[in-house]
Design a protein around this motif. Structure first.
Motif: not given
Length: 439
Positions: A268-278
């Protein structure tokens, strides 16, 4: 008569103190299921983690609210001084009277239509944060369950050990009573009595240590479970059903890969980090929205002469804004966001390896404890048979009381070791479930 009253008062006082003592020490029988239910209901750390979930849900609603229009109201009342008219070379000042009371009222509305994906990404990020908070709640709950279960089963072990000490003390006191009688008959030396008195003293000392450990474990459980001080917890555990099936190490590894809460949290933290890039990229894109406003102001100062009237104007249109400096200012932020994503990937691999090592260790302990149960069952059979033979010989005056004491001690010790081995099986089994995420 006076003596009778004193006796009655003394009896009533004793009864009152006994009732108070019984009320102060309320015995509470508790199974493992009761233990877990109490943790979910009353443990303070679980309550704090549950509040974290509620906070995340509120922040998620706030992120979704960014899709709604922004509505503003500006109301102002001011005092306008007289104006002064000057030549271009700042000479010949002329005072220009003007209305002194000014007022303004602005109603504005802005509906975002496109924000470079910022609003959508912010909503996704808040959703992942809610899922992370829910996972954290499960992690904290399982962690507390494992801690309290360890304390609970250790309490059971010490209570079993206390029964051994109590029985040994009873038998030693019985032996000393008989030896003292034989000393008076000249059949036993005083040195033998001294040796068993020393043994009795050591038993009482060790018993005190066990009692203190039981009190500490009981107090710890009261704190964990939010129970009233003075409650005595009595573990209600059927250790005979502790022989749990061995599904094999590969089964536990697969279960861990599918259900581990720690790995799920990192995913979940990985998915959240990808969203942070967006989110970082969205700051480099333009914002487009629908804008509408109505403005009422007075006096009208952009005409000559100045008019002491209210001017109402309104407009509707599209608004585009683009922060060009973000194209070169936010490059480092984007690099940092990508590095954070890569760091989470490495952390997940490291966590998976650590869990695999821990799972291997606990599984071996589980297999070992299962084998220990079979060994202790055989020891109980041997000790029981030895006790039966010595008891028969003692009844026929063919063995000494010391032989009975040793045989009884061996039987009790074997029985306690069996119960403790069965408890260890349960503890290791629950640790396997805890590590694999199916606690």
């Amino acid at each position: 008569m006076k003596l009778r009253r004193l006796v009655v008062l003394w009896v009533l006082t004793g009864c009152f103190l006994e009732v108070c003592q019984l009320s102060a020490q309320n015995t509470l029988k508790m199974t493992i299921d009761d233990l877990f239910a109490r943790i979910e209901q009353s443990n303070i750390e679980v309550k704090a983690a549950r509040k974290g979930v509620e906070i995340s849900k509120q922040l998620e609603k706030e992120a979704k609210a960014k899709r709604l229009p922004d509505i503003g109201v500006d109301l102002g009342v001011n005092y306008l001084g007289d104006g002064i008219v000057l030549d271009r070379n700042f000479t010949n000042p002329t005072r220009s009277p003007m209305p002194h009371l000014g007022n303004s009222l602005l109603l504005s509305l802005y509906q975002p239509l496109y924000a470079g994906g910022e609003i959508t990404a912010d909503i996704q990020k808040s959703k992942y944060q809610t899922q992370i908070a829910s996972t954290d709640l499960n992690i904290v709950t399982d962690k507390m369950k494992m801690e309290v279960l360890d304390c609970f089963l250790n309490l059971l072990k010490y209570k079993n050990l206390l029964t051994v000490y109590d029985e040994n003390i009873r038998l030693t006191e019985q032996l000393l009573s008989e030896m003292n009688a034989r000393v008076q008959q000249g059949l036993v030396l005083g040195n033998d009595v001294t040796r068993y008195e020393l043994k009795l003293s050591n038993l009482n000392y060790d018993r005190t240590t066990v009692v203190n450990a039981i009190e500490h474990l009981n107090y710890s459980l009261l704190v964990y479970l939010g129970l009233d001080e003075g409650t005595v917890i009595e573990p209600d555990v059927n250790t005979e059903n502790a022989e749990l099936p061995d599904a094999g190490l590969e089964h536990w590894k697969k279960t861990t890969n599918d259900n581990s809460l720690e790995l799920k949290r990192l995913d979940l933290a990985y998915q959240q980090a990808k969203v942070e890039e967006k989110l970082v990229r969205s700051s480099q894109l333009p914002d487009i929205g629908l804008e509408a406003a109505n403005n009422l102001e007075a006096p009208i100062t952009n005409t000559l002469p100045i008019l002491d009237n209210n001017l109402n104007s309104w407009w509707v249109g599209f608004k585009l804004s683009f922060n060009l400096s973000s194209l070169y200012k936010n490059r480092n932020s984007l690099k940092a966001a990508k590095l954070e994503t890569a760091r989470i990937v490495d952390n997940r691999q490291a966590q998976a390896e650590a869990i695999d090592r821990q799972l291997d260790q606990v599984y071996k302990s589980f297999v070992e404890s299962c084998e220990q149960v079979e060994t202790q069952k055989k020891n109980v059979e041997l000790a029981s048979e030895n006790y039966r033979i010595v008891k028969y010989r003692y009844s026929a005056d063919l063995s000494l009381l010391t032989d009975m004491l040793d045989a009884s001690t061996s039987k009790l010790d074997a029985e306690v070791r069996l119960v403790n081995a069965q408890v260890n099986v349960m503890l290791n089994y629950y640790q396997l479930k805890y590590i694999s995420g199916i606690f």
